[in-house]
Motif scaffolding. Structure first.
Motif, PDB file in Angstrom:
ATOM      1  N   ILE A   1      -4.200   8.028   0.851  1.00 23.28           N
ATOM      2  CA  ILE A   1      -4.850   8.414  -0.361  1.00 23.28           C
ATOM      3  C   ILE A   1      -6.081   9.171  -0.323  1.00 23.28           C
ATOM      4  O   ILE A   1      -6.341  10.340  -0.725  1.00 23.28           O
ATOM      5  CB  ILE A   1      -5.142   6.951  -1.354  1.00 23.28           C
TER       6      ILE A   1
ATOM      7  N   THR B   1       1.134  10.708   5.207  1.00 21.75           N
ATOM      8  CA  THR B   1       0.796  11.756   4.395  1.00 21.75           C
ATOM      9  C   THR B   1       1.389  13.167   4.789  1.00 21.75           C
ATOM     10  O   THR B   1       1.664  13.274   6.222  1.00 21.75           O
ATOM     11  CB  THR B   1      -0.598  12.104   4.404  1.00 21.75           C
TER      12      THR B   1
ATOM     13  N   VAL C   1      -2.111   2.375  -1.667  1.00 24.60           N
ATOM     14  CA  VAL C   1      -0.912   3.022  -2.174  1.00 24.60           C
ATOM     15  C   VAL C   1       0.438   2.336  -2.068  1.00 24.60           C
ATOM     16  O   VAL C   1       0.627   1.816  -0.875  1.00 24.60           O
ATOM     17  CB  VAL C   1      -0.537   4.653  -1.767  1.00 24.60           C
TER      18      VAL C   1
ATOM     19  N   THR D   1      -6.470   3.287  -8.564  1.00 25.98           N
ATOM     20  CA  THR D   1      -6.027   4.570  -7.844  1.00 25.98           C
ATOM     21  C   THR D   1      -7.107   5.996  -8.214  1.00 25.98           C
ATOM     22  O   THR D   1      -7.286   6.594  -7.744  1.00 25.98           O
ATOM     23  CB  THR D   1      -4.492   4.726  -7.776  1.00 25.98           C
TER      24      THR D   1
ATOM     25  N   LEU E   1       2.100  11.072  -5.281  1.00 32.13           N
ATOM     26  CA  LEU E   1       1.823   9.658  -4.540  1.00 32.13           C
ATOM     27  C   LEU E   1       2.884   8.756  -4.594  1.00 32.13           C
ATOM     28  O   LEU E   1       3.296   8.212  -6.014  1.00 32.13           O
ATOM     29  CB  LEU E   1       0.514   9.107  -5.186  1.00 32.13           C
TER      30      LEU E   1
END
Lengths: 359, 359
Positions: free
Chosen positions: B107, B39, B68, B135, B9
């Motif tokens: 995320i 992503t 994120v 997170t 991440l």
């Protein structure tokens, strides 16, 4: 941390010091100890002070092959046939403690009580290559499950233990091998120091031991060290009388330097994937005429970083730390780590470096 | 060692270097990466070279709180509202890689693919205390089980993670916290160095970082370091513009010395039972005008041995090892150790020192 009970096989220098150091550790209870003559078992935990006082001077550097080495007695030559053990009243060895009783088969006593013992520390000198492996066999055959841990030094013994890996798996035994100072503390330090690198070029372990006041307690270790000299090997060192060992020491004025020792650090680092065994060198200086270390114990790990640099990370032990401190603290530390693994269902053979972060 | 898949991440300095270092590791396959914009997921393993080339310069030292952090872009001030990210055609950040796609909730993408991800490395700057804990909450809520690992520095965040310990246990998450250089590599070294002692009196961690050529890639780290100066804290450092940070650096002629930093080494060593948090001190020197380290990174552990001596064991990193090497190698090493624990059914929060032999 959950409570951990442990047994010590051998009540010589290492076994007795392990009991002593364990008194400083929470949640770690010594419940069994034995030597060739007898067994002490108390699941409420020993009176360690009494046991240590009763067995003071319990050192035998003579090899035995009758199950468990006594590590009891001093000064006997192999010609005696029976290791001279400090006499306390009518009893010898661990039996000098009021907590112990004599036994025809002390190891079997421990195995028979194995259900209450989380870990067994094999504090035995390993003159014959297969002595510790054979002792492990007895525990497997006796149905023991739990941790077994040794502080052996010889590379070739690791292979013999590895041959038993399946048997340990089946039995539910986690065997932690080479978990003293070196191999052990210093092997782990090398594994950790390697983390800066993507490739390890060399691991150099250089130790200093000053053993004047500790000499009487560590004759077995000195004999093992002499076996590393170029002129000797395990067999010839095993056959040396105490007088011959004294003569060797005198020839070196009490200071013996060792190079390229067969030390299990090499295979233990290789099996953890850190580097090839041949890239590991171990040497050092033993001074039996002084308690000052003749050189600072240093691990140097040289490697290449992902960004192309070559560097050396180092780990050094303070000169005031005794060999006993550097063997027994780590041995109990790795014992705990082994119990954690064992309780999580991880069985087989592991070395110190495998109990470090993965490389 | 079994195969391990992992996600990153954040594709800034730490995330990108972790991907790079992982290429040197067997059985460790990066399968997912994200930043604020997008992503990349490929269970056959990334073309890391392509991803690194496409995201070069992907650094954003500005804090974000929208899930994120991007770690993408440079030079923006908080007033921009949007971190400036290196532009590649029409896309920004990780999306510049042909392996990535843009996403409204990167995320969640990772969480949705969590079944195939053994470990998640949170390579995020942690400007807000609760950013990494929050997170983690998302992963718990999303049903993830596996390893989560961070390289955070702040002591107080450990407590926030500890508050989630039961939730991690229930979820089957092993959260490894503080697993970079310091805390991380040096914390582990301190735990290992402690093994000679029955009582640890002090742990002193002193680091040197030369960050001239690495400066652009590590602005977030420099900002975090500035927050450790007496005149600043997390909040005030967070509000500094890039220009103000440059001014601070210039005021110090590029060399900033830190003392008594709030560094998670203290609580991590305390929770491993090594010593009290207040006996740990962390400081160091950062030189952003040179790649030479201004001082040698050294861990000094002073303690008392069972036989009454006081000594200091030391661990030193070679001056040629970069901060990036000392963060990312250990992070991946601890990641592996965490996966081993996780697969053995050990969940909750663990620090680096707890992955060492027990003390």
């Amino acid at each position: 941390m959950d409570e951990i009970t442990f047994a010590v096989l051998g009540t010589g220098g290492i076994g007795r010091r392990a009991l002593e150091v364990s008194q400083h550790k929470d949640h770690l209870t010594p419940v069994a100890a034995c030597d060739r003559h007898g067994t002490a078992i108390d699941f409420d935990g020993f009176d360690v002070d009494e046991l240590l006082a009763a067995t003071e001077g319990n050192i035998d550097s003579e090899p035995r092959d009758d199950g468990v080495a006594t590590d009891g007695g001093t000064g006997a030559t192999p010609a005696d046939g029976e290791g001279g053990v400090k006499q306390h009243g009518e009893d010898r060895g661990v039996v000098a403690s009021e907590q112990a009783r004599s036994s025809a088969d002390p190891i079997q006593d421990i195995i028979d009580h194995g259900d209450g013992i989380d870990a067994v520390l094999l504090a035995l000198p390993n003159y014959e290559h297969d002595f510790i492996p054979r002792t492990a066999d007895r525990f497997v055959e006796g149905g023991y499950s739990g941790v077994m841990i040794d502080v052996l030094k010889r590379s070739r013994v690791i292979d013999m233990l590895d041959d038993r890996s399946d048997a340990f798996e089946d039995a539910g035994i986690t065997f932690v091998c080479g978990a003293g100072a070196t191999p052990g503390l210093l092997t782990g330090a090398a594994a950790l120091a390697a983390q800066s690198f993507v490739e390890v070029e060399s691991v150099d372990i250089w130790w200093g031991v000053g053993l004047k006041s500790g000499y009487e307690d560590n004759r077995g270790t000195v004999r093992e060290d002499i076996a590393h000299l170029p002129e000797y090997d395990i067999e010839t060192a095993r056959d040396l009388s105490e007088a011959e060992i004294e003569a060797i020491i005198d020839d070196h004025d009490g200071v013996i330097e060792f190079e390229d020792m067969e030390h299990a650090d090499d295979v233990l680092l290789e099996r953890a994937g850190i580097c090839a065994a041949e890239d590991v060198s171990v040497g050092g200086i033993l001074d039996v005429h002084s308690d000052e270390k003749p050189t600072t114990t240093t691990v140097s790990v040289t490697g290449r970083t992902f960004d192309g640099e070559t560097a050396t990370n180092t780990f050094q032990l303070g000169d005031e730390t005794s060999m006993e401190a550097n063997v027994n603290g780590p041995a109990l530390g790795y014992l705990r780590a082994g119990v954690r693994r064992n309780r999580a269902g991880e069985y087989g053979v592991v070395g110190p470096a495998e109990l470090m972060p993965g490389f």
